[in-house]
Scaffold this motif. Structure first.
Motif, PDB file in Angstrom:
ATOM      1  N   THR A 178       1.010  -1.189   0.025  1.00 11.34           N
ATOM      2  CA  THR A 178      -0.010   0.036   0.033  1.00 11.34           C
ATOM      3  C   THR A 178       0.881   1.279   0.000  1.00 11.34           C
ATOM      4  O   THR A 178       1.794   1.394   0.889  1.00 11.34           O
ATOM      5  CB  THR A 178      -0.667   0.121   1.388  1.00 11.34           C
ATOM      6  OG1 THR A 178      -1.564  -1.167   1.330  1.00 11.34           O
ATOM      7  CG2 THR A 178      -2.106   1.307   1.206  1.00 11.34           C
ATOM      8  N   LEU A 179       0.553   2.038  -1.005  1.00  8.27           N
ATOM      9  CA  LEU A 179       1.244   3.513  -0.851  1.00  8.27           C
ATOM     10  C   LEU A 179       0.926   4.278   0.334  1.00  8.27           C
ATOM     11  O   LEU A 179      -0.212   4.292   0.477  1.00  8.27           O
ATOM     12  CB  LEU A 179       0.965   4.239  -2.218  1.00  8.27           C
ATOM     13  CG  LEU A 179       1.626   5.525  -2.177  1.00  8.27           C
ATOM     14  CD1 LEU A 179       3.106   5.369  -2.272  1.00  8.27           C
ATOM     15  CD2 LEU A 179       1.172   6.236  -3.636  1.00  8.27           C
ATOM     16  N   SER A 180       1.742   4.399   0.963  1.00  9.26           N
ATOM     17  CA  SER A 180       1.392   5.243   2.493  1.00  9.26           C
ATOM     18  C   SER A 180       2.041   6.607   2.660  1.00  9.26           C
ATOM     19  O   SER A 180       0.987   7.365   3.318  1.00  9.26           O
ATOM     20  CB  SER A 180       2.315   4.219   3.779  1.00  9.26           C
ATOM     21  OG  SER A 180       1.938   4.678   4.814  1.00  9.26           O
ATOM     22  N   ALA A 181       2.896   6.928   1.851  1.00 11.15           N
ATOM     23  CA  ALA A 181       3.246   8.287   2.086  1.00 11.15           C
ATOM     24  C   ALA A 181       3.951   8.778   0.324  1.00 11.15           C
ATOM     25  O   ALA A 181       4.592   7.797  -0.051  1.00 11.15           O
ATOM     26  CB  ALA A 181       4.283   8.474   3.096  1.00 11.15           C
ATOM     27  N   VAL A 182       3.949  10.035   0.385  1.00  3.89           N
ATOM     28  CA  VAL A 182       4.812  10.708  -0.893  1.00  3.89           C
ATOM     29  C   VAL A 182       5.397  11.764  -0.423  1.00  3.89           C
ATOM     30  O   VAL A 182       4.929  12.671   0.168  1.00  3.89           O
ATOM     31  CB  VAL A 182       3.906  10.494  -2.262  1.00  3.89           C
ATOM     32  CG1 VAL A 182       2.639  11.573  -1.863  1.00  3.89           C
ATOM     33  CG2 VAL A 182       4.717  11.026  -3.337  1.00  3.89           C
ATOM     34  N   ALA A 183       6.573  11.917  -0.959  1.00  6.70           N
ATOM     35  CA  ALA A 183       7.287  13.141  -0.227  1.00  6.70           C
ATOM     36  C   ALA A 183       8.381  13.687  -1.457  1.00  6.70           C
ATOM     37  O   ALA A 183       8.511  13.217  -2.904  1.00  6.70           O
ATOM     38  CB  ALA A 183       8.239  12.874   0.590  1.00  6.70           C
ATOM     39  N   LEU A 184       8.380  15.155  -1.550  1.00  7.93           N
ATOM     40  CA  LEU A 184       9.218  15.951  -2.341  1.00  7.93           C
ATOM     41  C   LEU A 184      10.488  16.624  -1.578  1.00  7.93           C
ATOM     42  O   LEU A 184      10.172  17.283  -0.546  1.00  7.93           O
ATOM     43  CB  LEU A 184       8.355  16.989  -3.074  1.00  7.93           C
ATOM     44  CG  LEU A 184       7.476  16.751  -4.213  1.00  7.93           C
ATOM     45  CD1 LEU A 184       6.759  17.880  -4.620  1.00  7.93           C
ATOM     46  CD2 LEU A 184       8.216  15.837  -5.291  1.00  7.93           C
ATOM     47  N   VAL A 185      11.687  16.123  -2.056  1.00  3.96           N
ATOM     48  CA  VAL A 185      12.635  16.502  -0.872  1.00  3.96           C
ATOM     49  C   VAL A 185      13.747  17.298  -2.088  1.00  3.96           C
ATOM     50  O   VAL A 185      14.075  17.029  -3.000  1.00  3.96           O
ATOM     51  CB  VAL A 185      13.365  15.050  -0.692  1.00  3.96           C
ATOM     52  CG1 VAL A 185      14.482  15.372   0.364  1.00  3.96           C
ATOM     53  CG2 VAL A 185      12.315  14.168  -0.095  1.00  3.96           C
ATOM     54  N   THR A 186      14.337  18.262  -1.498  1.00  3.64           N
ATOM     55  CA  THR A 186      15.340  19.256  -2.023  1.00  3.64           C
ATOM     56  C   THR A 186      16.714  18.993  -1.142  1.00  3.64           C
ATOM     57  O   THR A 186      16.709  19.241   0.210  1.00  3.64           O
ATOM     58  CB  THR A 186      14.871  20.562  -1.979  1.00  3.64           C
ATOM     59  OG1 THR A 186      13.459  20.893  -2.503  1.00  3.64           O
ATOM     60  CG2 THR A 186      15.888  21.489  -2.655  1.00  3.64           C
ATOM     61  N   LEU A 187      17.698  18.752  -1.871  1.00  3.75           N
ATOM     62  CA  LEU A 187      18.906  18.321  -1.295  1.00  3.75           C
ATOM     63  C   LEU A 187      19.804  19.316  -1.796  1.00  3.75           C
ATOM     64  O   LEU A 187      19.741  19.827  -3.018  1.00  3.75           O
ATOM     65  CB  LEU A 187      19.397  17.122  -1.562  1.00  3.75           C
ATOM     66  CG  LEU A 187      18.256  15.620  -1.484  1.00  3.75           C
ATOM     67  CD1 LEU A 187      18.855  14.573  -2.261  1.00  3.75           C
ATOM     68  CD2 LEU A 187      18.161  15.478  -0.113  1.00  3.75           C
ATOM     69  N   THR A 188      21.147  19.453  -1.069  1.00  5.02           N
ATOM     70  CA  THR A 188      22.180  20.203  -1.349  1.00  5.02           C
ATOM     71  C   THR A 188      23.476  19.362  -1.314  1.00  5.02           C
ATOM     72  O   THR A 188      23.591  18.783  -0.150  1.00  5.02           O
ATOM     73  CB  THR A 188      22.527  21.558  -0.696  1.00  5.02           C
ATOM     74  OG1 THR A 188      22.566  21.286   0.808  1.00  5.02           O
ATOM     75  CG2 THR A 188      21.443  22.597  -1.035  1.00  5.02           C
ATOM     76  N   PRO A 189      24.101  19.169  -2.223  1.00  4.38           N
ATOM     77  CA  PRO A 189      25.560  18.473  -2.101  1.00  4.38           C
ATOM     78  C   PRO A 189      26.216  18.917  -0.931  1.00  4.38           C
ATOM     79  O   PRO A 189      26.570  20.164  -0.718  1.00  4.38           O
ATOM     80  CB  PRO A 189      26.361  18.414  -3.595  1.00  4.38           C
ATOM     81  CG  PRO A 189      25.142  19.186  -4.552  1.00  4.38           C
ATOM     82  CD  PRO A 189      24.294  19.750  -3.740  1.00  4.38           C
ATOM     83  N   SER A 190      26.974  18.171  -0.228  1.00  8.48           N
ATOM     84  CA  SER A 190      28.001  18.455   0.831  1.00  8.48           C
ATOM     85  C   SER A 190      28.961  17.454   1.262  1.00  8.48           C
ATOM     86  O   SER A 190      28.712  16.344   1.296  1.00  8.48           O
ATOM     87  CB  SER A 190      26.853  18.518   2.171  1.00  8.48           C
ATOM     88  OG  SER A 190      27.707  18.847   3.331  1.00  8.48           O
ATOM     89  N   ALA A 191      30.197  17.988   1.277  1.00 10.33           N
ATOM     90  CA  ALA A 191      31.321  17.100   1.605  1.00 10.33           C
ATOM     91  C   ALA A 191      31.193  16.550   2.859  1.00 10.33           C
ATOM     92  O   ALA A 191      30.566  17.003   3.926  1.00 10.33           O
ATOM     93  CB  ALA A 191      32.663  18.012   1.804  1.00 10.33           C
TER      94      ALA A 191
END
Lengths: 149, 149, 149, 149
Positions: C131-144
Motif C-alpha cells: 500500500t502506498l503510505s506516503a509520498v514526499a518531495l525532497v530538496t537536497l544540497t551536495p555537501s562534503a
C-alpha cells in the motif's frame, strides 16, 4: 526574527526595478507596498478578474503573491544585478481571502549564500480588519537578472 | 497509480462548469485540455502577460496551473454540486518554463472523504519537445459550489 | 523519469559508507535494500519501538525514511567524498503504514549542481501486498562528508 | 498569533497520555517540556544514537519532533479521547542542529473542525544560546485515539 542589513544601499530601487519587469505582477494588479532589508510587502485589490468559482480571490493569486513577496524580501539582501528565483514553496490556506485588499508580507528567515529561506503571510483586509488567509515557506536561490551588467 | 471511477457520470461537464466560473483562469488564458476520472490537464500558451523578470513564465502562473489541475482532477471524483478547495500545496521548480505552451497534469493519489491528495506535473512544450518544469503535491478538501442546488 | 549515470563508479560502496555512519538509521533498524544511479530504497521492519499511539509506524519514522531514501538517491550522483544534506522536504501521508515491512523508494527528479530534487514513495508491505503510505518531495544540497579526504 | 481556549480542562493530562503511548518518542528520548492551549514544546538531548553522518542530529529526528510538537499543540484543542494525526508537513532546515538539546515548539495557526494547521520551530540550544534550526508547517486531522472510550 533576525535583523538584516542590505549590502546594496540601493536595495529599494533594485527591488522596484525587478518587480517592474514582472509582467505577470502587472496583469494581476500587484504593487509593492513596503521594502525593508529582508522584508517586503505586496498587495492587490480585489477585482473580479482574480476570483475563483465562489467569488473569493483565487488561490493561484494568493500563491503568486506569497511567492513574490518572499522573492522580493530575499532580493533586498542580494547585490545589485542579482535577483532571486524560487526553488520551491509550500503554502497553507487558512481562511478564504475575503476583503477589499490582499496583502502578502514576506520576510527572510535565513539568508545563505546559495539558499535563502523565507516565510510569507497573506492577509485579507476587510473594512479595516485583517484575517490571516495563508502562510507559506519559500526557498529561493540568488540568480543574475538577465541583461544586468 | 490507482484507477478511479467517477461517481458522477457528468463529471466532464461538471468540471467545465466549475472551471468556467474561475475568472482568474480566464485572465491567464488557461483552458481545459483533458478530463478523466481522477485526472485533469490544463494549459496556457506563452504570452508576454505571464512573464517574470527574465522573460519566462512566472512561477505564480506555474503554481496556479499546478494547483488548478489538481483541484479539477479531484473534482472529477466528487458528486454534482461539489467542487474542491485547496488546503495546501507544495511545488518544486525543476527547470525554467520555456516554450510555446505550458501544460499542467494533475492526478489523484488518494481520494478520501475529507481529504483528496493529488500530484501535478507541469511541462513546457517547445518545438514539440517537453521538459518537466515543476512538480507539486496538493491537498484538497471537497466543498459545495456556492449557489449549487 | 530520467535515466542517470553515476559519475562515481563506486557509488554503491559510497552510499553504504555514508549510510553506515548514520547512527539514527541504526537506531530505527533501517537498512539499504537497493542502490541504483539516481535511486535508492531503504526499509525497516515493523517493531514496537517505532509505533505511534495507535500501534502503527510513527510518521516520524516514515518521514525519516522518505528523506533518507531521497538523500541516498541524490548521493549516488555525487563524486566520492560528497554526500547530500536535506534543505527541505514535504510529505503527504496517504494511508496508515500497516504491515510487516515499510519501504521508502527515493529517486532523483532533477540533479542540478547546487540543488537536487527527489521524490520518495513509502510503501507498507502486508502479507505480500503493498500500500502506498506516503509520498514526499525532497530538496537536497551536495555537501562534503566530514572527515572525507 | 491567536489565543486559544482548550475545551477539555484536562488537556495537559490528555496530551501526556497520548504522548506516553508513542513508543517512537521514547526510543528517541523525547519528552514534553510544556503544554499550553494551542501550543506544545518537545525536547531531546543530543545523544550519539540520534546523529547523522556528520555528527549532528539527524534530520529525521528534527522532522519527527517538529511534527509531534505540532500534533500535540493541535491535540490540546481536541476533546478527551481525540488526538490528531498528521495529514502532511513540510520542513525547512535552516542550520545544523548543534547543541546539547533540541527543542521543537509547535503552535496552532488555525483550528478548523476537520483540519488543524500548525507551525513548528526547532531550536538547538548550545551553552545557553539558541539557534533556529528548522521551521515546519503541519496539517493535522482530528482522530479518535484507538481504545479510547
Amino acid at each position: 526574527m533576525p535583523d538584516f542589513v542590505a549590502a546594496n544601499p540601493e536595495y529599494r530601487r533594485w527591488i522596484e526595478t525587478v518587480f517592474a519587469r514582472q509582467a505577470f505582477m502587472r496583469l494581476i494588479g500587484a504593487r509593492l507596498v513596503s521594502i525593508e532589508p529582508g522584508a517586503c510587502t505586496i498587495a492587490v485589490d480585489h477585482t473580479a478578474d482574480l476570483e475563483q468559482q465562489n467569488g473569493v480571490i483565487h488561490g493561484g493569486v494568493i500563491g503568486a503573491l506569497a511567492d513574490n513577496a518572499a522573492g522580493a524580501a530575499g532580493g533586498t539582501l542580494q547585490p545589485e544585478g542579482t535577483a532571486t528565483v524560487t526553488a520551491e514553496y509550500k503554502i497553507n490556506f487558512l481562511a478564504p481571502a475575503i476583503g477589499e485588499r490582499i496583502e502578502a508580507r514576506g520576510r527572510v528567515l535565513r539568508a545563505g549564500r546559495s539558499l535563502v529561506v523565507c516565510q510569507s503571510e497573506v492577509y485579507a483586509r476587510r473594512e479595516g480588519r485583517e484575517t490571516l488567509s495563508a502562510v507559506a515557506l519559500v526557498t529561493l536561490t540568488p540568480s543574475a537578472l538577465k541583461g544586468s551588467a
